[in-house]
Structures are given as structure tokens and as C-alpha cells.
Design a protein around this motif. Structure first.
Motif, mmCIF file in Angstrom:
data_model
loop_
_atom_site.group_PDB
_atom_site.id
_atom_site.type_symbol
_atom_site.label_atom_id
_atom_site.label_comp_id
_atom_site.label_asym_id
_atom_site.label_seq_id
_atom_site.Cartn_x
_atom_site.Cartn_y
_atom_site.Cartn_z
ATOM 1 N N THR A 170 1.368 8.424 -14.099
ATOM 2 C CA THR A 170 0.409 7.324 -14.173
ATOM 3 C C THR A 170 0.161 6.841 -12.752
ATOM 4 O OG1 THR A 170 -0.111 5.203 -15.228
ATOM 5 C CG2 THR A 170 2.195 5.551 -14.595
ATOM 6 N N LEU A 171 -1.107 6.708 -12.392
ATOM 7 C CA LEU A 171 -1.480 6.435 -11.008
ATOM 8 C C LEU A 171 -1.421 4.942 -10.710
ATOM 9 C CD1 LEU A 171 -2.617 7.354 -8.265
ATOM 10 C CD2 LEU A 171 -4.906 7.149 -9.281
ATOM 11 N N PRO A 229 0.814 -1.227 0.000
ATOM 12 C CA PRO A 229 0.000 0.000 0.000
ATOM 13 C C PRO A 229 0.845 1.274 0.000
ATOM 14 C CG PRO A 229 -0.989 -1.622 1.436
ATOM 15 C CD PRO A 229 0.323 -2.200 0.988
ATOM 16 N N VAL A 230 2.020 1.236 0.607
ATOM 17 C CA VAL A 230 2.876 2.431 0.640
ATOM 18 C C VAL A 230 3.447 2.779 -0.730
ATOM 19 C CG1 VAL A 230 3.511 2.171 3.049
ATOM 20 C CG2 VAL A 230 4.919 1.086 1.279
ATOM 21 N N ASP A 231 3.308 1.863 -1.697
ATOM 22 C CA ASP A 231 3.758 2.153 -3.063
ATOM 23 C C ASP A 231 2.719 2.964 -3.839
ATOM 24 O OD1 ASP A 231 5.078 -1.172 -3.119
ATOM 25 O OD2 ASP A 231 6.220 0.685 -2.896
ATOM 26 N N THR A 232 1.576 3.185 -3.244
ATOM 27 C CA THR A 232 0.532 3.972 -3.893
ATOM 28 C C THR A 232 1.022 5.389 -4.153
ATOM 29 O OG1 THR A 232 -1.279 2.685 -2.949
ATOM 30 C CG2 THR A 232 -1.771 4.953 -3.628
ATOM 31 N N ALA A 233 0.963 5.805 -5.418
ATOM 32 C CA ALA A 233 1.476 7.122 -5.806
ATOM 33 C C ALA A 233 1.219 7.332 -7.289
ATOM 34 C CB ALA A 233 2.975 7.223 -5.526
ATOM 35 N N VAL A 234 1.438 8.563 -7.713
ATOM 36 C CA VAL A 234 1.528 8.847 -9.140
ATOM 37 C C VAL A 234 2.979 8.656 -9.535
ATOM 38 C CG1 VAL A 234 1.242 10.562 -10.953
ATOM 39 C CG2 VAL A 234 -0.395 10.464 -9.052
#
Length: 123
Positions: free
Chosen positions: A117-118, A87-92
Motif C-alpha cells: 500500500t503506497l 517525506p523520507v517515509d514515502t514508500a510502498v
């Protein structure tokens, strides 16, 4: 150099995604290409980089062993294979390039940026 990033999406924790950064406008023979990411409310941070000709790579500690950067000469495309996503890799995620023979982890060192890219990783 124009850069086009793609491949983002929604994935569950532990899953994989492959991002692509397609370049146009010129060859990348004297360039390095990097991936950066920006999570909501946070600074844009370095993820990985590759020297187009020599193939040398560098990774942020947070992604070592999980992400792999590579390039395809024929398609003039740089890939970021992301495995064991968290989950911590969530980013643009953004790709960027710089005309230099050495890689750099500094955002300011890159001259050309693609759109983001999201990537969303759910628990």
C-alpha cells in the motif's frame, strides 16, 4: 495465511496515517507480523514487527517514537499507526508474517506477504 494491506495515501509532512494488515486463512496465534517498506530505487527495509500472542514489538530506529504497531484479536488485523510523517517515509508498505515465536527484522525470515500500500508524504 493471506494478508491484505490497506490504508495508504497522500499526507503532508507532520501528518498521520494508519495502515491495516488483515489476515485470513488461519489464526495468527503462533505468528509474528511485520511491516516493511520499499522506497523507489531502494531495498525493502524493516519497519516494525509484533508477536501476535505475546505482543512483543520491535521497531527500526528510523521510526521509533513515531510509529506504533498493534493488533486486534477480533479482527485478526495488525495496524501500523504512523505519526509525524516525513517525506523520507514515502514508500510502498508491505505487511508480512512468519510462523515463529520470536520477532525478526530480516526480510528473508518472513514467509507470507501481502500486496503493498503506497504512502506518499509531501513537504
Amino acid at each position: 495465511v493471506q494478508l491484505q494491506a490497506s490504508g495508504g495515501g497522500l499526507v503532508q509532512a507532520g501528518g498521520s496515517l494508519r495502515l491495516s494488515c488483515a489476515a485470513s486463512g488461519r489464526t495468527l496465534s503462533a505468528y509474528t507480523v511485520g511491516w516493511f517498506r520499499q522506497a523507489p530505487g531502494k531495498e525493502r527495509e524493516f519497519v516494525a514487527t509484533i508477536h501476535w500472542s505475546g505482543g512483543s514489538t520491535n521497531y527500526a530506529d528510523s521510526v521509533k517514537g513515531r510509529f506504533t504497531i498493534s493488533r486486534d484479536y477480533a479482527k485478526i488485523t495488525v495496524y501500523l499507526q504512523m505519526n509525524s510523517l516525513k517525506p523520507v517515509d514515502t514508500a510502498v508498505y508491505y505487511c508480512a508474517s512468519r510462523r515463529a515465536g520470536v520477532t525478526s527484522t530480516a526480510r528473508s525470515a518472513y514467509d507470507y506477504w501481502g500486496q503493498g500500500t503506497l504512502v506518499t508524504v509531501s513537504k
